[in-house]
Structure formats: C-alpha cells, structure tokens
Scaffold this active site. Structure first.
Site, mmCIF file in Angstrom:
data_model
loop_
_atom_site.group_PDB
_atom_site.id
_atom_site.type_symbol
_atom_site.label_atom_id
_atom_site.label_comp_id
_atom_site.label_asym_id
_atom_site.label_seq_id
_atom_site.Cartn_x
_atom_site.Cartn_y
_atom_site.Cartn_z
ATOM 1 N N ASP A 1 0.814 -1.221 0.000
ATOM 2 C CA ASP A 1 0.000 0.000 0.000
ATOM 3 C C ASP A 1 0.844 1.266 0.000
ATOM 4 O O ASP A 1 0.338 2.358 -0.260
ATOM 5 C CB ASP A 1 -0.955 0.015 1.192
ATOM 6 C CG ASP A 1 -2.045 -1.034 1.058
ATOM 7 O OD1 ASP A 1 -2.278 -1.506 -0.075
ATOM 8 O OD2 ASP A 1 -2.659 -1.388 2.080
ATOM 9 N N LYS B 1 -5.042 -4.568 -7.740
ATOM 10 C CA LYS B 1 -5.674 -3.795 -6.669
ATOM 11 C C LYS B 1 -6.900 -3.073 -7.246
ATOM 12 O O LYS B 1 -7.500 -3.535 -8.201
ATOM 13 C CB LYS B 1 -4.664 -2.796 -6.079
ATOM 14 C CG LYS B 1 -3.534 -3.447 -5.312
ATOM 15 C CD LYS B 1 -4.034 -3.976 -3.999
ATOM 16 C CE LYS B 1 -2.910 -4.418 -3.088
ATOM 17 N NZ LYS B 1 -3.407 -4.840 -1.797
ATOM 18 N N ARG C 1 -2.351 -0.817 -10.446
ATOM 19 C CA ARG C 1 -1.671 0.297 -9.790
ATOM 20 C C ARG C 1 -0.308 0.601 -10.411
ATOM 21 O O ARG C 1 0.122 1.743 -10.422
ATOM 22 C CB ARG C 1 -1.545 0.000 -8.300
ATOM 23 C CG ARG C 1 -1.518 1.233 -7.449
ATOM 24 C CD ARG C 1 -1.592 0.909 -5.984
ATOM 25 N NE ARG C 1 -2.972 0.939 -5.511
ATOM 26 C CZ ARG C 1 -3.355 0.499 -4.331
ATOM 27 N NH1 ARG C 1 -2.481 -0.022 -3.509
ATOM 28 N NH2 ARG C 1 -4.618 0.582 -3.977
ATOM 29 N N ARG D 1 -5.395 5.485 -3.071
ATOM 30 C CA ARG D 1 -3.966 5.687 -2.810
ATOM 31 C C ARG D 1 -3.285 6.405 -3.968
ATOM 32 O O ARG D 1 -2.358 7.190 -3.776
ATOM 33 C CB ARG D 1 -3.298 4.354 -2.496
ATOM 34 C CG ARG D 1 -3.637 3.880 -1.103
ATOM 35 C CD ARG D 1 -2.928 2.613 -0.720
ATOM 36 N NE ARG D 1 -3.222 2.263 0.669
ATOM 37 C CZ ARG D 1 -4.343 1.677 1.071
ATOM 38 N NH1 ARG D 1 -5.271 1.365 0.194
ATOM 39 N NH2 ARG D 1 -4.536 1.403 2.339
ATOM 40 N N LYS E 1 -13.169 6.466 -0.227
ATOM 41 C CA LYS E 1 -13.175 5.065 0.188
ATOM 42 C C LYS E 1 -12.479 4.878 1.528
ATOM 43 O O LYS E 1 -12.935 4.110 2.364
ATOM 44 C CB LYS E 1 -12.498 4.194 -0.876
ATOM 45 C CG LYS E 1 -12.417 2.742 -0.487
ATOM 46 C CD LYS E 1 -11.800 1.893 -1.555
ATOM 47 C CE LYS E 1 -11.734 0.446 -1.086
ATOM 48 N NZ LYS E 1 -11.111 -0.420 -2.054
#
Length: 185
Positions: A65, A92, A96, A137, A163
């Site tokens: 993450d 993800k 990503r 993210r 989120k």
C-alpha cells in the site's frame, strides 16, 4: 501498543516500517523553528536538495500500500529507484503499476515497469492532468506529488479518496496544499 479504532494492523505495521526506515534515522538532524502553511511546498521541494535524497532499491513485498507514495518520493531522489515485489499491485483497485507509470509520466517523470518491478528516475516534475483510476492511494499520491511540481496537477476522479480518507483534501489544505473542484458552476 494500542491501535486507533478502524486502523488495520497491517496499516499500522506499514507506518512503523516507514518511520523506522525513513524518519527515525534522520530525526532531529534538521530543526524547524516556524512552519507556516506556505512553507510546506518549499519544504517538500527542498527534501532532495537539503537531505540529498538518493535512489535506492526497496523491497515492497510487505508494504504494497506504500508503493504509490514511494514512487512519488522517488521522483525527487537523485538517480534511479527500483521497487521490487510489486506484481500483485496489478490486481488492486486498479492496475496500480500501470496507473502510476501513466500518472508520473504525465507529470514529466521517468518511470518504467516490468511484471514485478517499477523503476523511477529522479527528475523535477511539472504539472498536468492525471486520472485517479478509482484508486484512493493513487489520488492521494498524486496530490502529494502536486506539492513538488512546478505547475498545478489536475486529478480526474479525485473522489476515490472517499473510500478510505473522506476528509483527505480538507487535511491537505490545512497543511498548505491548494485544491479546487473544477467544472462546478
């Protein structure tokens, strides 16, 4: 150690890893006497210059993450940073790795990916438009990148932060980030 309600143990472990790896070794070497909101951008931009942030190899197997923000920080390092064990990030909220490659490239960065690695060459970033890819993210990392760009960054799909961190942009503004919703009359 006690965790705040809602903070997952793996998230806490990620924070501890980041602190122990990047903050603790240099903590206290630089002193801040006054920090104003307007100083945040200048401070962020000075990291590479004053701290001589150097490229490195990072094994991200246990910190997936953190890869988006590590990619952004790597843009401000001297040399080419290699982040390994990132293949699972292709599955993800978005691919990503491809998303980070696209966003950093759109901001003028130099990045390339393989199936399980990402390489970022430190280079000043300019502004531009990026997609959020529905990934909180990624959006937060692009907002962080905007603190160090020479021009504004427009993030399409910024609401993906809702989120996990709905008040992210409120906090971002408190610490000196400038953001505006475009297209609303």
């Amino acid at each position: 150690c006690q965790l705040k309600r809602g903070l997952k143990n793996n998230t806490f472990e990620n924070y501890k890893y980041m602190y122990n790896t990047f903050v603790r070794p240099n903590f206290g070497k630089l002193r801040l006497s006054i920090l104003k909101k307007s100083d945040v951008k200048r401070f962020y931009n000075s990291l590479a210059d004053e701290l001589h942030l150097k490229a490195t190899t990072i094994d991200a197997e246990n910190i997936p993450d953190l890869v988006p923000i590590l990619c952004v920080v790597s843009c401000f390092a001297q040399g080419e940073t290699r982040i390994t064990h990132v293949g699972r990030l292709r599955y993800k909220e978005s691919d990503r790795l491809a998303a980070m490659e696209d966003c950093i490239t759109r901001l003028g960065g130099i990045v390339r990916t393989t199936q399980d690695e990402i390489y970022i060459t430190g280079k000043p970033l300019h502004g531009g438009s990026v997609r959020g890819y529905g990934d909180q993210r990624l959006v937060m990392s692009m907002a962080a990148a905007a603190l160090g760009t020479s021009a504004p960054v427009e993030i399409e799909g910024y609401m993906a932060v809702n989120k996990s961190y709905p008040n992210f942009f409120d906090i971002y503004k408190i610490f000196g980030g400038a953001c505006h919703v475009l297209g609303l009359e």
